[in-house]
Design an enzyme around this catalytic site. Structure first.
Site, PDB file in Angstrom:
ATOM      1  N   TYR A 141      36.903  50.239  48.565  1.00 50.66           N
ATOM      2  CA  TYR A 141      38.194  49.878  49.152  1.00 50.66           C
ATOM      3  C   TYR A 141      38.230  50.141  50.656  1.00 50.66           C
ATOM      4  CZ  TYR A 141      41.154  48.899  45.067  1.00 50.66           C
ATOM      5  OH  TYR A 141      41.757  48.344  43.972  1.00 50.66           O
ATOM      6  N   LYS A 192      28.280  53.416  37.517  1.00 46.67           N
ATOM      7  CA  LYS A 192      27.346  52.326  37.223  1.00 46.67           C
ATOM      8  C   LYS A 192      26.002  52.779  37.800  1.00 46.67           C
ATOM      9  CE  LYS A 192      26.459  48.186  35.614  1.00 46.67           C
ATOM     10  NZ  LYS A 192      26.555  47.778  34.200  1.00 46.67           N
ATOM     11  N   ASP A 224      30.999  49.471  32.301  1.00 42.21           N
ATOM     12  CA  ASP A 224      31.179  48.361  31.351  1.00 42.21           C
ATOM     13  C   ASP A 224      31.403  48.903  29.940  1.00 42.21           C
ATOM     14  OD1 ASP A 224      28.549  49.285  31.509  1.00 42.21           O
ATOM     15  OD2 ASP A 224      27.626  47.307  31.232  1.00 42.21           O
ATOM     16  N   ASP A 248      40.826  51.568  39.397  1.00 40.30           N
ATOM     17  CA  ASP A 248      41.850  50.525  39.488  1.00 40.30           C
ATOM     18  C   ASP A 248      41.808  49.666  38.231  1.00 40.30           C
ATOM     19  OD1 ASP A 248      43.790  48.779  40.699  1.00 40.30           O
ATOM     20  OD2 ASP A 248      42.152  47.393  41.133  1.00 40.30           O
ATOM     21  N   ASP A 252      44.446  49.808  34.543  1.00 36.66           N
ATOM     22  CA  ASP A 252      45.248  48.691  34.009  1.00 36.66           C
ATOM     23  C   ASP A 252      44.934  48.499  32.532  1.00 36.66           C
ATOM     24  OD1 ASP A 252      46.329  48.123  36.533  1.00 36.66           O
ATOM     25  OD2 ASP A 252      46.194  45.960  36.209  1.00 36.66           O
TER      26      ASP A 252
HETATM   27  C1  IPM Z   1      46.996  49.859  42.185  1.00 33.19           C
HETATM   28  C2  IPM Z   1      47.105  48.502  42.824  1.00 33.19           C
HETATM   29  C3  IPM Z   1      46.613  48.591  44.261  1.00 33.19           C
HETATM   30  C4  IPM Z   1      45.159  48.996  44.214  1.00 33.19           C
HETATM   31  C5  IPM Z   1      46.825  47.316  45.093  1.00 33.19           C
HETATM   32  C6  IPM Z   1      48.262  46.870  45.103  1.00 33.19           C
HETATM   33  C7  IPM Z   1      46.322  47.494  46.496  1.00 33.19           C
HETATM   34  O1  IPM Z   1      46.420  47.566  42.077  1.00 33.19           O
HETATM   35  O2  IPM Z   1      47.607  50.810  42.706  1.00 33.19           O
HETATM   36  O3  IPM Z   1      46.312  49.983  41.159  1.00 33.19           O
HETATM   37  O4  IPM Z   1      44.276  48.138  44.081  1.00 33.19           O
HETATM   38  O5  IPM Z   1      44.883  50.186  44.317  1.00 33.19           O
HETATM   39 MG    MG Z   2      45.685  48.296  40.220  1.00 34.49          MG
END
Ligand code: IPM
Ligand code: MG
Length: 357
Positions: A141, A192, A224, A248, A252
């Site tokens: 990042y 990884k 993975d 990240d 999710d």
């Molecule tokens: C998160 C989001 C952010 C990230 C974006 C909005 C920059 O997806 O906080 O998980 O990638 O960290």
């Molecule tokens: Mg995110």
């Protein structure tokens, strides 16, 4: 002494959900003796529209002067065409970097009341309680060099750099170990290492830090496989620690195990307990302004703030209990609704939590 909280609703549903979390803070202030001062600020696309920057100097100065930051979400189609340097996301990333918030805690807890809301079988997810510890100020990042360059033949090439120093790996693994000591004492480090040197180093350093915590069982998993295991048998995990980008993605994925990404809070901490608190979901422009967003992830982020930055563990539990109570009453926003439940708007959900408090 009253603690200062900077409130940054940001964009899209950020405005609506933060308003509900602020109701909760005001209630704690009025009825439960919480001494806080709330300060309003702008970030993201909203800040860009007002000032030309997604992270105005003033917002950064406010954030530095506060004990904690409550953030909604940033981004939206309106700003997608902007140069990447001034996109709303840069506001969020800039805050993380400038405030040194390297430890991102993303708990995935399945409330029993929501077992039916998960797309996975109830037996796979019931009782789930896992903590993802994501490195937040390094890795691909932020790595340099980065950009898009034109090659001699005129073709363009995009590039980013995955880079981790030993000290960066050490401190995040140590954070994960400390958290595991207060939980079930198991840490799975995700990398990884079979392909990427940076994460081969990650694994080596994780093992070194692991030796300082003989009580913690440290294991390693390729990312993975970790993604697969998260949907196959998520309850095998206690604490997962990983890089910025893997965290990240995996967070999710973990969020969906709990029924809705609208339920998951997060804390981003520096070395001294200062933190930024935000739901892990985004600004959801498709539903913004409709009053249907779920404010619970933001309200649960307030609970994390109470615990990690304001030293109010009892109030944190109260907020968490109020959320549970609302769920037990069958109250639901659209994202977690199921037959037989009562559908609420964003504001009604905030009011229900306040009533529960
Ligand atoms: C998160 C989001 C952010 C990230 C974006 C909005 C920059 O997806 O906080 O998980 O990638 O960290
Ligand atoms: Mg995110």
């Amino acid at each position: 002494m009253s603690k200062k909280i900077l409130v940054l609703p940001g964009d899209g549903i950020g405005q609506e959900i933060v308003a509900e979390a602020v109701k909760v803070l005001r209630c704690l202030q009025a009825d439960h003796g919480l001494a806080v001062e709330l300060i309003d600020g702008v970030v993201g696309g909203t800040a860009y529209d007002q000032t030309g920057s997604p992270l105005p100097e003033e917002t950064l100065a406010q954030a530095r002067a506060c004990d904690a930051v409550l953030l909604g979400a940033v981004g939206g189609p309106k700003w997608e065409g902007l140069d990447i340097a001034v996109r709303p996301e840069k506001g969020l990333l800039g805050l993380r970097k400038e405030l040194g918030l390297f430890a991102n805690l993303r708990p995935a807890i399945l409330y029993p009341q929501l077992a039916e809301a998960s797309t996975l079988k109830a037996e796979v997810v019931s009782g789930l309680d896992l903590m993802i510890v994501r490195e937040l100020t390094g890795g691909i990042y932020f790595g340099q060099p980065r950009g898009v360059r034109t090659l001699d033949n005129g073709e363009r090439e995009g590039f980013n750099t995955l880079v981790y120093r030993e000290s960066e790996i050490e401190r995040i693994v140590r954070s994960a170990m400390e958290i595991a000591m207060r939980r079930n004492k198991r840490v799975c480090s995700v990398d990884k290492a079979n392909v990427l040197e940076a994460t081969e180093l990650w694994r080596e350093v994780a093992n070194r830090v692991g030796q300082e915590y003989p009580e913690v069982e440290l294991s390693h998993m390729y990312v993975d496989n970790a993604a697969m295991q998260l949907v196959r048998a998520p309850k095998q995990f206690d604490v997962m620690v990983t890089t910025n980008m893997f965290g990240d993605i995996l967070s999710d994925c973990a969020a969906m195990l709990t029924g809705s990404i609208g339920m998951l809070p997060s804390a981003s901490l520096d070395a001294n307990g200062k933190g930024m608190y935000e739901p892990i979901h985004g600004s959801a422009p498709d539903i913004a302004g409709k009053g249907v967003a779920n404010p619970l992830a933001t309200i649960l982020s307030v609970a994390m703030m109470l615990r990690y930055s304001l030293n109010q563990p009892e109030l944190a539990e109260r907020v968490e209990q109020a959320v549970q109570q609302v769920l037990s009453q069958g109250l639901r926003t659209a994202d977690i609704d199921s037959p037989g439940m009562t559908r609420l708007t964003t504001a009604q959900m905030g009011d229900a939590v306040v009533a529960g408090l």
